[in-house]
Design an enzyme around this catalytic site. Structure first.
Site, PDB file in Angstrom:
ATOM      1  N   ASP A 155     -16.278   6.459   1.911  1.00  0.00           N
ATOM      2  CA  ASP A 155     -15.316   5.984   3.096  1.00  0.00           C
ATOM      3  C   ASP A 155     -14.278   6.891   3.204  1.00  0.00           C
ATOM      4  O   ASP A 155     -13.667   6.999   4.311  1.00  0.00           O
ATOM      5  CB  ASP A 155     -15.052   4.511   3.070  1.00  0.00           C
ATOM      6  CG  ASP A 155     -16.226   3.637   3.423  1.00  0.00           C
ATOM      7  OD1 ASP A 155     -17.182   4.000   3.989  1.00  0.00           O
ATOM      8  OD2 ASP A 155     -16.053   2.592   3.269  1.00  0.00           O
ATOM      9  N   GLY A 156     -13.444   7.557   2.110  1.00  0.00           N
ATOM     10  CA  GLY A 156     -12.396   8.004   2.222  1.00  0.00           C
ATOM     11  C   GLY A 156     -12.649   9.364   2.959  1.00  0.00           C
ATOM     12  O   GLY A 156     -11.879   9.959   3.599  1.00  0.00           O
ATOM     13  N   ASN A 182      -9.166   2.647  10.224  1.00  0.00           N
ATOM     14  CA  ASN A 182      -9.328   1.345   9.316  1.00  0.00           C
ATOM     15  C   ASN A 182      -8.159   0.607   9.309  1.00  0.00           C
ATOM     16  O   ASN A 182      -8.105  -0.722   9.837  1.00  0.00           O
ATOM     17  CB  ASN A 182      -9.875   1.791   7.835  1.00  0.00           C
ATOM     18  CG  ASN A 182     -11.057   1.613   7.772  1.00  0.00           C
ATOM     19  OD1 ASN A 182     -11.766   1.381   8.367  1.00  0.00           O
ATOM     20  ND2 ASN A 182     -11.197   1.568   6.236  1.00  0.00           N
ATOM     21  N   ARG A 229       9.323  -7.119  -6.666  1.00  0.00           N
ATOM     22  CA  ARG A 229       7.880  -7.766  -6.783  1.00  0.00           C
ATOM     23  C   ARG A 229       7.232  -8.064  -5.934  1.00  0.00           C
ATOM     24  O   ARG A 229       6.176  -8.494  -5.662  1.00  0.00           O
ATOM     25  CB  ARG A 229       8.760  -9.041  -7.650  1.00  0.00           C
ATOM     26  CG  ARG A 229       9.357  -8.798  -8.917  1.00  0.00           C
ATOM     27  CD  ARG A 229       8.628  -8.238 -10.117  1.00  0.00           C
ATOM     28  NE  ARG A 229       8.978  -7.717 -11.512  1.00  0.00           N
ATOM     29  CZ  ARG A 229       8.422  -7.353 -12.285  1.00  0.00           C
ATOM     30  NH1 ARG A 229       7.122  -6.720 -12.014  1.00  0.00           N
ATOM     31  NH2 ARG A 229       8.926  -7.194 -13.524  1.00  0.00           N
ATOM     32  N   ARG A 286       6.580 -14.299   2.252  1.00  0.00           N
ATOM     33  CA  ARG A 286       6.964 -13.224   1.105  1.00  0.00           C
ATOM     34  C   ARG A 286       5.597 -13.108   0.521  1.00  0.00           C
ATOM     35  O   ARG A 286       4.891 -13.872   0.214  1.00  0.00           O
ATOM     36  CB  ARG A 286       8.112 -13.896   0.383  1.00  0.00           C
ATOM     37  CG  ARG A 286       9.393 -13.829   0.979  1.00  0.00           C
ATOM     38  CD  ARG A 286      10.444 -14.541   0.065  1.00  0.00           C
ATOM     39  NE  ARG A 286      10.645 -13.715  -1.231  1.00  0.00           N
ATOM     40  CZ  ARG A 286      11.371 -12.570  -1.087  1.00  0.00           C
ATOM     41  NH1 ARG A 286      12.092 -12.094   0.040  1.00  0.00           N
ATOM     42  NH2 ARG A 286      11.720 -11.844  -2.028  1.00  0.00           N
ATOM     43  N   ASP A 311       2.996  -9.531  -1.185  1.00  0.00           N
ATOM     44  CA  ASP A 311       2.655  -8.158  -1.657  1.00  0.00           C
ATOM     45  C   ASP A 311       2.579  -7.370  -0.379  1.00  0.00           C
ATOM     46  O   ASP A 311       2.734  -5.926  -0.786  1.00  0.00           O
ATOM     47  CB  ASP A 311       1.445  -7.907  -2.294  1.00  0.00           C
ATOM     48  CG  ASP A 311       1.495  -8.214  -3.816  1.00  0.00           C
ATOM     49  OD1 ASP A 311       2.559  -8.821  -4.525  1.00  0.00           O
ATOM     50  OD2 ASP A 311       0.721  -8.093  -4.439  1.00  0.00           O
ATOM     51  N   THR A 366     -13.838  -4.533   7.382  1.00  0.00           N
ATOM     52  CA  THR A 366     -14.533  -4.673   6.290  1.00  0.00           C
ATOM     53  C   THR A 366     -14.125  -3.998   5.009  1.00  0.00           C
ATOM     54  O   THR A 366     -14.777  -3.803   3.952  1.00  0.00           O
ATOM     55  CB  THR A 366     -15.972  -4.394   6.389  1.00  0.00           C
ATOM     56  OG1 THR A 366     -16.083  -2.880   6.852  1.00  0.00           O
ATOM     57  CG2 THR A 366     -16.756  -5.006   7.424  1.00  0.00           C
ATOM     58  N   TYR A 397      -9.892  -3.018   3.127  1.00  0.00           N
ATOM     59  CA  TYR A 397      -8.856  -3.860   2.328  1.00  0.00           C
ATOM     60  C   TYR A 397      -8.642  -5.267   2.887  1.00  0.00           C
ATOM     61  O   TYR A 397      -8.189  -6.134   2.263  1.00  0.00           O
ATOM     62  CB  TYR A 397      -7.713  -2.820   2.442  1.00  0.00           C
ATOM     63  CG  TYR A 397      -6.307  -3.538   1.400  1.00  0.00           C
ATOM     64  CD1 TYR A 397      -6.658  -4.391   0.578  1.00  0.00           C
ATOM     65  CD2 TYR A 397      -5.299  -2.937   1.684  1.00  0.00           C
ATOM     66  CE1 TYR A 397      -5.441  -4.728  -0.307  1.00  0.00           C
ATOM     67  CE2 TYR A 397      -4.236  -3.488   0.763  1.00  0.00           C
ATOM     68  CZ  TYR A 397      -4.447  -4.194  -0.129  1.00  0.00           C
ATOM     69  OH  TYR A 397      -3.366  -4.725  -0.934  1.00  0.00           O
TER      70      TYR A 397
END
Length: 285
Positions: free
Chosen positions: A66-67, A140, A151, A168, A170, A181, A183
Site C-alpha cells: 500500500d505504501g 488515505n 505522553r 486528550r 495520542d 480501511t 490506520y
C-alpha cells in the site's frame, strides 16, 4: 489498454522477476511497456518522475504494498494516469490483484474488462506560527500525533468552525473512504464504501470514554487544533500525510482539511466488488 508504465518497489521485487514476467506477458500480446526508474528524495524516499512517463500511457502498474501505491498516487496525481496495484506486500487494501492471479488480471486489462474509479483526496493546510503552508494531498489520511516526549496531546476538532470534540490522547486521524480501511480502522473507526462522499475523523487512544469516530460530508471543512500539554516542550505534535510528508506543530497551531480538487484514478477489475475484496482481506475468504 495496451500502453503501460510499470512502477516497481525494488525492495519487494529485488530480482525484478515479477516485473519482467509482467512485461513479457504484455509485450507478447501486443502491449507497450515503459519501465519507470527510481529517484530519491531526502531520507532515501523513492519516487517516480511523472514527467518521464510517455504521454500516451494508459495505465500505471504499481508493484509493491500500500505504501508503494500511495507514493505512486502522489507522484502521478497531476498526470491523472489510472493506477493498477499489484500486491507484493502483506494486506494490500489498495492493490487490485495478487501475484498468484496475475495472468488472469492482466488478460482482463488487455481485453477491457475493468472500470476506472475516481477516489477523493484531502487538501491539507498547516497554520503554524502565523504562517500558512500546504502539505501534499492525501489519498488515505492525515494523522496528527504526539511528538517528542509528550505522553498525550490535546486536540480540538472543529467542523466548519464549530467545536465538536475536545480530548486528550495520542492523536487524531482524518481519513478518506479509501483510507478508512487503514490506520483509522485499526484505531476503531468505521469502514466507509469508496464511492461515499465522506471524511472519517477518528481519535487515537483518547483518554475519554465518549470520544468516538465521526463521519462528515466531503463538503465540510475539518480543523484540528493542537492544545497545550502538561509537559513543556517546543513541539507538541506532528501532522503526517499518507505516512510521508509531515509538519511539526506547537500548541495553538492548527490543520485545516477539506476535499481536494483532484482525484486519484484506480483501475478495478470487472466482477470484483468492494465487499468481496473487503471480505477477502479481513476474513481471509
Amino acid at each position: 489498454m495496451e500502453r503501460f508504465c510499470i512502477i516497481t518497489n525494488r525492495e519487494k521485487d529485488g530480482s525484478m522477476e515479477v516485473t519482467n514476467r509482467i512485461a513479457a506477458f504484455l509485450e507478447n500480446r501486443g502491449g507497450k511497456i515503459y519501465l519507470a526508474g527510481e529517484e530519491y528524495r531526502g531520507g532515501g524516499a523513492r519516487y517516480t518522475r511523472a514527467e518521464d512517463i510517455p504521454e500516451d500511457t494508459q495505465c500505471a502498474l504499481v508493484l509493491g504494498g500500500d505504501g508503494t501505491i500511495l507514493q505512486a498516487a502522489h507522484d502521478l496525481a497531476a498526470r491523472q494516469i489510472p493506477i493498477f496495484g499489484i500486491n507484493l506486500g502483506t494486506l494490500g487494501f489498495l492493490a487490485e490483484t495478487e501475484v498468484a492471479e496475475l495472468d488472469a488480471a492482466l488478460s482482463k486489462l488487455l481485453s477491457g474488462e475493468y472500470t476506472v474509479k475516481e477516489q477523493m483526496m484531502l487538501a491539507v493546510t498547516v497554520h503554524a506560527e502565523g504562517r500558512r503552508s500546504a502539505l501534499p494531498d492525501a489519498l488515505n489520511d492525515l494523522v496528527v500525533t504526539r511528538s517528542g516526549f509528550s505522553r498525550v496531546i490535546g486536540a480540538g476538532v472543529y467542523i466548519n468552525g464549530e467545536l465538536v470534540s475536545d480530548f486528550r490522547g495520542d492523536g487524531v486521524i482524518v481519513a478518506t473512504p479509501t483510507g478508512s480501511t487503514g490506520y483509522s480502522l485499526s484505531a476503531g473507526g468505521p469502514i466507509v464504501a469508496p464511492a461515499a462522499g465522506a471524511m472519517v475523523i477518528t481519535p487515537v487512544c483518547p483518554h475519554s470514554l465518549n470520544a468516538r469516530s465521526i463521519v462528515v460530508s466531503d463538503l465540510d471543512e475539518v480543523t484540528i487544533k493542537v492544545r497545550q500539554s502538561k509537559k513543556t516542550q517546543e513541539e507538541e505534535a506532528i501532522a503526517t500525510v499518507d505516512g510521508g510528508a509531515s509538519a511539526k506543530l506547537r500548541a495553538g497551531d492548527y490543520i485545516k482539511v477539506r476535499r481536494a480538487g483532484c482525484m486519484v484514478k484506480l483501475v478495478r477489475l470487472s466482477g470484483r466488488s468492494f465487499y468481496q475484496v473487503l471480505r477477502a482481506k479481513l476474513n481471509g475468504v
